[in-house]
Design an enzyme around this catalytic site. Structure first.
Site, PDB file in Angstrom:
ATOM      1  CG  HIS A 371      -1.956  -1.023   1.251  1.00  4.83           C
ATOM      2  ND1 HIS A 371      -3.231  -0.859   0.760  1.00  4.83           N
ATOM      3  CD2 HIS A 371      -1.891  -2.293   1.716  1.00  4.83           C
ATOM      4  CE1 HIS A 371      -3.918  -1.981   0.935  1.00  4.83           C
ATOM      5  NE2 HIS A 371      -3.126  -2.871   1.515  1.00  4.83           N
ATOM      6  CE  LYS A 565      -6.780  13.689   0.489  1.00  8.65           C
ATOM      7  NZ  LYS A 565      -6.676  12.590  -0.442  1.00  8.65           N
ATOM      8  NE  ARG A 566      -4.087   9.700  10.206  1.00 13.22           N
ATOM      9  CZ  ARG A 566      -3.655   8.735  11.008  1.00 13.22           C
ATOM     10  NH1 ARG A 566      -4.303   7.596  11.083  1.00 13.22           N
ATOM     11  NH2 ARG A 566      -2.584   8.898  11.751  1.00 13.22           N
ATOM     12  CE  LYS A 571      -2.803  10.569   3.269  1.00 10.48           C
ATOM     13  NZ  LYS A 571      -3.440   9.711   2.257  1.00 10.48           N
ATOM     14  CB  THR A 673     -10.211   4.507  -0.980  1.00 14.50           C
ATOM     15  OG1 THR A 673      -9.711   4.880   0.309  1.00 14.50           O
ATOM     16  CG2 THR A 673      -9.467   3.298  -1.482  1.00 14.50           C
ATOM     17  CE  LYS A 677     -14.123   5.377   0.984  1.00  9.24           C
ATOM     18  NZ  LYS A 677     -13.192   5.449   2.141  1.00  9.24           N
TER      19      LYS A 677
HETATM   20  C1  26Q Z   1       3.227   0.286  10.422  1.00 14.02           C
HETATM   21  C2  26Q Z   1       4.099  -0.081  11.427  1.00 14.02           C
HETATM   22  C3  26Q Z   1       3.864   0.256  12.741  1.00 14.02           C
HETATM   23  C4  26Q Z   1       2.713   0.959  13.053  1.00 14.02           C
HETATM   24  C5  26Q Z   1       1.838   1.323  12.056  1.00 14.02           C
HETATM   25  C6  26Q Z   1       2.091   0.988  10.735  1.00 14.02           C
HETATM   26  C7  26Q Z   1       1.155   1.392   9.671  1.00 14.02           C
HETATM   27  C8  26Q Z   1      -0.213   1.396   9.905  1.00 14.02           C
HETATM   28  C9  26Q Z   1      -1.088   1.779   8.908  1.00 14.02           C
HETATM   29  C10 26Q Z   1       1.615   1.752   8.432  1.00 14.02           C
HETATM   30  C11 26Q Z   1       0.723   2.125   7.422  1.00 14.02           C
HETATM   31  C12 26Q Z   1      -0.651   2.139   7.665  1.00 14.02           C
HETATM   32  C13 26Q Z   1      -1.646   2.522   6.670  1.00 14.02           C
HETATM   33  C14 26Q Z   1      -1.375   2.832   5.418  1.00 14.02           C
HETATM   34  C15 26Q Z   1      -2.432   3.253   4.488  1.00 14.02           C
HETATM   35  O1  26Q Z   1      -3.556   3.482   4.887  1.00 14.02           O
HETATM   36  N1  26Q Z   1      -2.111   3.361   3.204  1.00 14.02           N
HETATM   37  C16 26Q Z   1      -3.108   3.750   2.222  1.00 14.02           C
HETATM   38  O2  26Q Z   1      -3.751   2.578   1.752  1.00 14.02           O
HETATM   39  C17 26Q Z   1      -4.847   2.897   0.913  1.00 14.02           C
HETATM   40  C18 26Q Z   1      -5.532   1.598   0.542  1.00 14.02           C
HETATM   41  O3  26Q Z   1      -4.756   0.891  -0.356  1.00 14.02           O
HETATM   42  C19 26Q Z   1      -4.392   3.669  -0.306  1.00 14.02           C
HETATM   43  O4  26Q Z   1      -5.528   4.055  -1.034  1.00 14.02           O
HETATM   44  C20 26Q Z   1      -3.596   4.901   0.103  1.00 14.02           C
HETATM   45  O5  26Q Z   1      -3.056   5.539  -1.031  1.00 14.02           O
HETATM   46  C21 26Q Z   1      -2.488   4.502   1.060  1.00 14.02           C
HETATM   47  O6  26Q Z   1      -1.815   5.658   1.537  1.00 14.02           O
END
Ligand code: 26Q
Length: 804
Positions: A371, A565-566, A571, A673, A677
């Protein structure tokens, strides 16, 4: 399952509970009074609970029958392993899927209660950070609707994503104890509890038959208790399962401590075990190497795989010859990638398969979704930590790596640099395990989440692996469920669409293109008026939310321009802010001929340790404050930062949005995503050539999309000689924006607080190159504003976005 013959019977239709308003009314009253012991004037949470229990009862037969259906041996079952499932609220979704919204509203009416108010009592299940977690939830919804045998496996965090408050413009985090009140949407199944091991050491020995074996000894054990959450399909009698694990201590004590007289200490030690599922890690873009996070990952992988193997053995005994043909594990990013080693451990140590048999099964059942392209987000775990926490798993990873590196050596003889680059174990700066490489080596499929992203993975991050195994790499562009994001969130538009093309599109979105002929206004005057009216009432609803949460007045005639978004540098919320300040400058200098009134809404959480993101939130709030108070500005421009953006906020926001901001630096947003929406709810996108924006643009056509900014190659080409200061100097508008920012206009009371944010944009090494896209951004913003003034044309474009 320790089912008796009787348990295995499919429940007949006659077992189903009635769903007419009278029956719902009856059961609601019974739950409220006789089960919960509450009355109508109680805290409204109990009204929500009573109605949810009433609805849940009506899911049970389908849930059980679906479970039995999926056990039939001929089916290949998929397991979605994810540390996050951002499911949001459930009640409204089940009402929609079961087609009992009207009856429920009628039943509540009998008690003078509003169904909508009761629904708003449900806390969001915030078991995820953002896109990746919400994607998992959307997939679960779609799989149920498509009748696919897919089970989700995740963690039941006691505390989900933190609640975001804004105090004096700053983000303040508060824990979200969402399970404080009982959760009617989970069913504890203590009978399927699993044991997960940590620590200890390994011992190699030969058994009586002379076969080599490994034991993992002296471990600490933690119990994993499953809580099942129903996932209903859209009006199809299917209810799939999301199984979430809760960690608890075993009832066994450390006997030494116990006998030494430290009873309280030995009981207290049990707390450690329960901590594993206490809290969701709230960072979504960089890994931080914390031990508790690795515990969470292994806990999920181990409990889930043991549970699946247990179910397999119930039907097939110890015959694993068909296991790979009938099971597949989808890894949601590398977070559960330890599953590769864990399945090997279970099959070899517990089930006594040979290495080759175990590898054949593992490498044909695991599939990995990536991702992100940001290198800092790639997970690495120190070998030291692994050794201490999961010694047996580390041994297995070393063995996988040794065999893999031999393959690399055969493919590229003498290329030692290649072996170093591709090794699962990174040797530089303290040894670590590269989880993405473990996932690739252990999987039959590796996918990105949009065409561009999948392409960049092959060319960049995973190039060596692509050269070795081109057949593994593929694309699966993300999607979102139209049930929640249109039918539930936007009932007025839903009814309007269905009046023209029927309602088949709700479960088969490809049918939405039947709407295209209605985009032209000539023969569709009424339809256009109704489309505008639906957008307008959705905007009224959002304006009420913004008023309540931010105290800002949004006028519904203005263009609603939204970025939610975050909060993250890539971004580029900052680019949005630069544009806002530019508009403010124009108003102040009277440059407002042919003006389009605009309401800008921004929302999104920042990781608690992410300084730049948090400071950006403060900047947005300060800019909003100054602009909204300026009588000269009035309705020309309003700016609001919506606190605590979450799934249920998006259900109000997407239907009300005119312009969707998707403005990441090209090549950085894997997919996005939210963009989908917004689009399906008739918003136009203003976006860079990034992630799924590109596919949105292809689908809707450039006439119905506001494209701007550098493309991926242009970004990379400019990097070497990027000089933001000279770009600023050469652009009068941008110069004025920076001048105002640097003058302290937005932070008179807190001098200097935005220095770091300003400096980041002026830094020649700014990875996000915000300033580079300013000119093209404000020009396309101007085009969007002009287009909005032609409401007839805008409506056509809006309908096209939904239809495409
Ligand atoms: C990793 C290690 C330790 C703690 C947390 C994490 C962690 C947690 C969540 C790392 C990444 C995430 C989330 C990433 C994320 O949401 N990525 C997004 O995924 C979407 C679905 O595929 C994409 O549409 C977005 O572009 C992408 O940023």
């Amino acid at each position: 399952m320790n089912d008796t013959q009787d348990d295995l019977c499919v429940l007949p239709e006659t077992e189903k509970l009635p769903t007419d308003a009278k029956a719902l009314e009856h059961d609601f009253r019974r739950y409220l009074i006789h089960h919960l012991g509450r009355f109508l004037g109680c805290n409204p949470h109990y009204l929500y609970e009573a109605l949810s229990l009433t609805v849940r009862d009506r899911i049970m037969t389908d849930w059980r029958n679906t479970w039995l259906q999926h056990r039939l041996p001929k089916q290949r079952r998929a397991y979605y392993l994810s540390l996050e499932f951002l499911i949001g609220r459930a009640l409204g979704n089940h009402l929609l899927n079961m087609d009992i919204e009207e009856q429920s509203a009628e039943a509540m009416q009998k008690f003078s209660l509003s169904l909508e108010e009761i629904q708003s009592e449900e806390p969001d299940a915030g078991l995820g950070n953002g896109g990746l977690g919400r994607l998992a939830a959307c997939f679960m919804d779609s799989c149920a609707t498509l009748k696919l045998p897919v089970l989700g496996y995740g963690l039941r965090y006691e505390y989900g994503m933190f609640r975001q408050h804004i105090q004096n413009g700053y983000q303040v985090e508060e824990p979200d104890h969402w399970l404080r009140d009982t959760n009617p949407w989970e069913l504890e199944r203590a009978e399927y509890t699993q044991r997960v091991h940590f620590g200890g050491h390994t011992e190699h020995f030969t058994n009586r038959r002379g076969e080599p074996r490994t034991r993992w000894l002296n471990t600490e054990e933690v119990l994993a208790i499953p809580f099942d959450v129903p996932v209903s399909g859209y009006r199809n009698g299917v209810v799939n399962t999301l199984r979430l694990w809760k960690a608890t201590a075993t009832d066994e004590f450390n006997l030494d401590e116990f006998n030494a007289g430290s009873y309280p200490e030995s009981v207290a030690a049990k707390n450690d075990a329960e901590h594993i599922t206490m809290v969701l890690y709230p960072n979504d873009s960089s890994e931080n190497g914390k031990e508790l996070r690795l515990r969470q990952q292994y806990f999920l992988a181990s409990a889930s795989l043991q549970d699946i193997v247990r179910q397999w053995e119930m039907v097939h005994g110890d015959d694993y010859s068909n296991f790979a043909a009938q099971n597949v594990f989808q890894l949601n990013d590398t977070h559960p990638a330890i599953a590769v080693a864990e399945l090997m451990r279970i099959l070899i140590d517990d089930k006594h398969l040979s290495w080759d048999q175990a590898w054949e099964i593992t490498s044909n059942t695991m599939a990995y979704t990536n991702h992100t392209l940001l290198p800092e987000a790639l997970e690495r775990w120190s070998v030291k930590l692994f050794e201490r926490l999961l010694p047996r798993l580390l041994e297995i990873i070393f063995d996988i790596n040794a065999i893999f590196l031999k393959q690399v050596a055969i493919h590229w003889p003498g290329d030692s640099d290649r072996r170093r680059r591709m090794s699962i174990i990174e040797e530089d700066h303290g040894k670590s395990v590269r989880m993405a490489y473990l996932a690739i080596v252990g999987s039959f499929s590796v996918n990105g989440v949009a065409e561009l992203h999948s392409d960049l993975l092959k060319k960049g991050l995973f190039r060596d692996f692509y050269e070795l195994w081109p057949e593994k790499f593929n694309n699966k562009t993300n999607g979102v469920t139209p049930r929640r994001w249109i039918a539930h969130a936007n009932p007025e538009m839903t009814a309007l669409i269905s009046s023209k093309i029927g309602d088949g599109w709700i479960s088969d979105l490809s049918q939405i293109e039947k709407l295209k002929p209605f985009a032209g206004s000539a023969n569709n005057k009424l339809f256009h008026a109704q489309w505008q009216a639906a957008k307008r009432s959705n905007k009224t609803r959002l304006a009420e939310l913004v008023k309540k949460e931010c105290g800002v007045d949004f006028a519904v005639d203005s263009m609603f321009d939204v970025q939610v978004k975050r909060t993250h540098e890539y971004k580029r919320q900052l680019l949005n802010v630069l544009h806002i300040i530019h508009l403010y400058n124009r108003i102040r200098r009277g440059d407002t001929l042919d003006w389009t009134n605009r309401c800008v809404l921004i929302g999104g959480k920042a990781a608690p340790g992410y300084f730049m993101a948090k400071r950006t939130i403060k900047l947005i709030n300060n800019v909003a404050e100054i602009i909204n108070c300026d009588p000269e500005v009035g309705d020309k421009l309003k700016v609001a930062f919506l606190p605590n953006y979450r799934v249920s906020s998006m259900e109000v926001i997407a239907p009300a949005t005119d312009l969707s901001e998707q403005i990441s630096t090209a090549g950085k947003e894997a997919s996005g995503t939210g963009n989908m929406k917004f689009m399906m709810n008739g918003a136009l996108t203003i976006g860079t050539y990034d992630g799924a924006n590109i596919e949105i643009l292809d689908a809707v056509g450039s006439d119905n999309f506001f494209l701007f900014g550098l493309k991926v190659d242009e970004v990379e080409a400019m990097r070497a000689h990027y000089d933001p200061e000279s770009i600023i100097a050469a652009d009068e508008d941008l110069k004025a924006v920076f001048h105002l920012l640097e003058s302290g206009h937005f932070n008179i009371e807190e001098p200097g607080i935005f220095d770091a944010v300003i400096a980041s944009m002026k830094d020649p090494h700014d990875p996000w190159m915000t300033v580079a896209d300013f000119r093209s951004y404000i020009e396309i913003q101007q085009q969007a504003a002009n287009a909005y003034r032609d409401q007839q044309h805008w409506t056509r474009m809006s309908i096209m976005n939904t239809a495409c």
